[in-house]
Enzyme design. Structure first.
Site, PDB file in Angstrom:
ATOM      1  N   ASP A 258      -1.808  10.870  -2.474  1.00  0.00           N
ATOM      2  CA  ASP A 258      -2.158   9.804  -3.421  1.00  0.00           C
ATOM      3  C   ASP A 258      -2.407  10.356  -4.810  1.00  0.00           C
ATOM      4  O   ASP A 258      -2.265   9.643  -5.807  1.00  0.00           O
ATOM      5  CB  ASP A 258      -3.376   9.037  -2.928  1.00  0.00           C
ATOM      6  CG  ASP A 258      -2.969   8.143  -1.776  1.00  0.00           C
ATOM      7  OD1 ASP A 258      -2.867   8.654  -0.647  1.00  0.00           O
ATOM      8  OD2 ASP A 258      -2.690   6.961  -2.029  1.00  0.00           O
TER       9      ASP A 258
ATOM     10  N   ARG B  52       0.854  -1.198   0.000  1.00  0.00           N
ATOM     11  CA  ARG B  52       0.000   0.000   0.000  1.00  0.00           C
ATOM     12  C   ARG B  52       0.888   1.247   0.000  1.00  0.00           C
ATOM     13  O   ARG B  52       2.094   1.150   0.160  1.00  0.00           O
ATOM     14  CB  ARG B  52      -0.944  -0.001   1.208  1.00  0.00           C
ATOM     15  CG  ARG B  52      -0.180  -0.250   2.500  1.00  0.00           C
ATOM     16  CD  ARG B  52      -0.655   0.483   3.685  1.00  0.00           C
ATOM     17  NE  ARG B  52      -0.557   1.920   3.548  1.00  0.00           N
ATOM     18  CZ  ARG B  52       0.566   2.629   3.706  1.00  0.00           C
ATOM     19  NH1 ARG B  52       1.733   2.046   3.979  1.00  0.00           N
ATOM     20  NH2 ARG B  52       0.552   3.939   3.581  1.00  0.00           N
ATOM     21  N   GLY B  53       0.218   2.406  -0.191  1.00  0.00           N
ATOM     22  CA  GLY B  53       0.967   3.658  -0.323  1.00  0.00           C
ATOM     23  C   GLY B  53       1.127   3.923  -1.817  1.00  0.00           C
ATOM     24  O   GLY B  53       1.479   3.003  -2.575  1.00  0.00           O
TER      25      GLY B  53
HETATM   26  O1  MRU Z   1      -4.753   3.469   1.815  1.00  0.00           O
HETATM   27  P1  MRU Z   1      -3.257   3.649   1.837  1.00  0.00           P
HETATM   28  O2  MRU Z   1      -2.626   3.160   3.074  1.00  0.00           O
HETATM   29  O3  MRU Z   1      -2.612   3.088   0.577  1.00  0.00           O
HETATM   30  O4  MRU Z   1      -3.078   5.219   1.806  1.00  0.00           O
HETATM   31  C1  MRU Z   1      -1.791   5.744   1.808  1.00  0.00           C
HETATM   32  C2  MRU Z   1      -1.739   7.203   1.958  1.00  0.00           C
HETATM   33  O5  MRU Z   1      -2.735   7.880   2.024  1.00  0.00           O
HETATM   34  C3  MRU Z   1      -0.378   7.818   1.941  1.00  0.00           C
HETATM   35  O6  MRU Z   1      -0.352   8.977   2.708  1.00  0.00           O
HETATM   36  C4  MRU Z   1      -0.015   8.164   0.500  1.00  0.00           C
HETATM   37  O7  MRU Z   1      -0.167   7.056  -0.340  1.00  0.00           O
HETATM   38  C5  MRU Z   1       1.346   8.680   0.381  1.00  0.00           C
HETATM   39  S1  MRU Z   1       2.527   7.398   0.533  1.00  0.00           S
HETATM   40  C6  MRU Z   1       4.027   8.015   0.231  1.00  0.00           C
END
Ligand code: MRU
Length: 342
Positions: free
Chosen positions: A234, A46-47
């Site tokens: 994102d 994730r991320g």
């Molecule tokens: O749902 P997730 O855990 O994938 O969401 C991640 C985020 O919102 C992070 O802040 C974003 O992807 C930036 S990661 C460098």
């Protein structure tokens, strides 16, 4: 150093299962694209940048299993694989940017040549994201002064980027420059990326971190205990509106009210100039059970209705600066972002 979240090893994709951290460090070897799609949906990886990198390797895996020797048939099947990835998580634009790059890289006279080209492109995307996060972190470190306490949300570290980190990368770089920095990490309900992952990464880096619930952020800002808020993203629209983990908008409004700078750190692969504003960013809706349960344990009456938007959009006028590997951008964002992306 945090363990590698994503690695391409002997034609397989090895990921550190983020859904099991911090309790267990489990590495999973994925040798087919269906499992990579599932790992993305289930947030084992994730991320935003990490999703893009995993999808790129996943597409290479999908290509490797295509048997036909007919070039057009090969490309049609490859397109199916890409469509499956495109449907996995809608908000992080890095996923779509990676798919786009893989589509362009699918060149060659036959399947074998295309397969090789796709593995090379996935590695290239991975290297590029790693380099971008190192660079943006070093640039962004100038915003974090000696003695600062930084509040961050969700997890924007090495795990989330398949690299060095964005928001956490900036904090790590500030520390590497010899500054004393400490962090307040919001737990980040519903899936606790802050409590589980950000604290885990920062503790390994030897950076002092205090865990708070999401609802405590305003209290600490009002108490003047926070010097800046620093988050990842994102998707960033052309006008500087920022989609990030649900709760980010609340933090930005609180930060403005408390006169605390609100910074966003993200590689340029997170910028989507095709959207004029954040209103066009698709917001992922996830299973309501993630809200009514924590780690499978119910926290509300059975049958409760729950809502679960995974992201929100922070309007650009709340954002003090956006840190990218190509420079730090401030208002007017429409001008600055276009300049660095094109
Ligand atoms: O749902 P997730 O855990 O994938 O969401 C991640 C985020 O919102 C992070 O802040 C974003 O992807 C930036 S990661 C460098």
């Amino acid at each position: 150093m945090t363990a590698k979240g994503i690695e391409w090893l002997d034609g397989k994709l090895r990921i550190l299962d983020q859904s099991r951290l911090p309790w267990e460090q489990i590495f999973i070897d994925l040798d087919n694209y269906h499992d990579v799609v599932l790992a993305i949906k289930e947030m084992r990886v994730r991320g935003a940048p990490a999703i893009g990198v995993a999808a790129a390797y996943g597409i290479a895996l999908g290509a490797s299993s295509i048997k036909t020797t007919n070039r057009n048939e090969f490309l049609a099947q490859l397109n199916q694989v890409m469509q499956t990835f495109a449907a996995s998580r809608p908000t992080a634009v890095n996923l779509f940017e990676a798919i786009d790059r893989m589509k362009k890289a699918a060149r060659g006279d036959d399947g074998a040549e295309i397969k090789r080209a796709l593995v090379n492109e996935a590695k290239q995307i991975h290297r590029g994201e790693t380099a971008a996060t190192v660079k943006l972190s070093r640039l962004g470190a100038e915003l974090v002064k000696d003695g600062f306490t930084v509040l961050t949300h969700c997890n924007a570290g090495a795990l989330a980027t398949a690299g060095y980190g964005t928001a956490l990368g900036v904090i790590k770089a500030a520390k590497e420059q010899g500054k004393e920095v400490s962090v307040f990490a919001t737990e980040t309900r519903p899936l606790l990326q802050g409590a589980r992952l950000t604290t885990w990464e920062l503790m390994q880096e030897g950076i002092p971190v205090t865990l708070i619930t999401d609802s405590m952020a305003g209290y600490f800002m009002h108490q003047k205990r926070i010097d800046c808020v620093l988050v990842g993203a994102d998707r960033i629209a052309a006008d500087g509106d920022v989609a990030n983990k649900i709760g980010t908008y609340t933090l930005a409004v609180l930060a403005k009210e408390s006169k605390v700078p609100f910074y966003v750190a993200a590689p340029t692969s997170t910028i989507d100039l095709s959207l004029s504003s954040g209103a066009g960013i698709p917001i992922e809706e996830r299973d309501p059970e993630e809200v009514s349960h924590i780690q499978g344990v119910p926290i509300a009456p059975e049958g409760i209705r729950a809502a679960n938007p995974a992201f929100d959009v922070t309007p650009h006028h709340y954002v003090s600066a956006i840190v990218t590997e190509k420079g730090i951008v401030r208002e007017p964002y429409a001008e600055g972002l276009t300049k660095i992306v094109s």
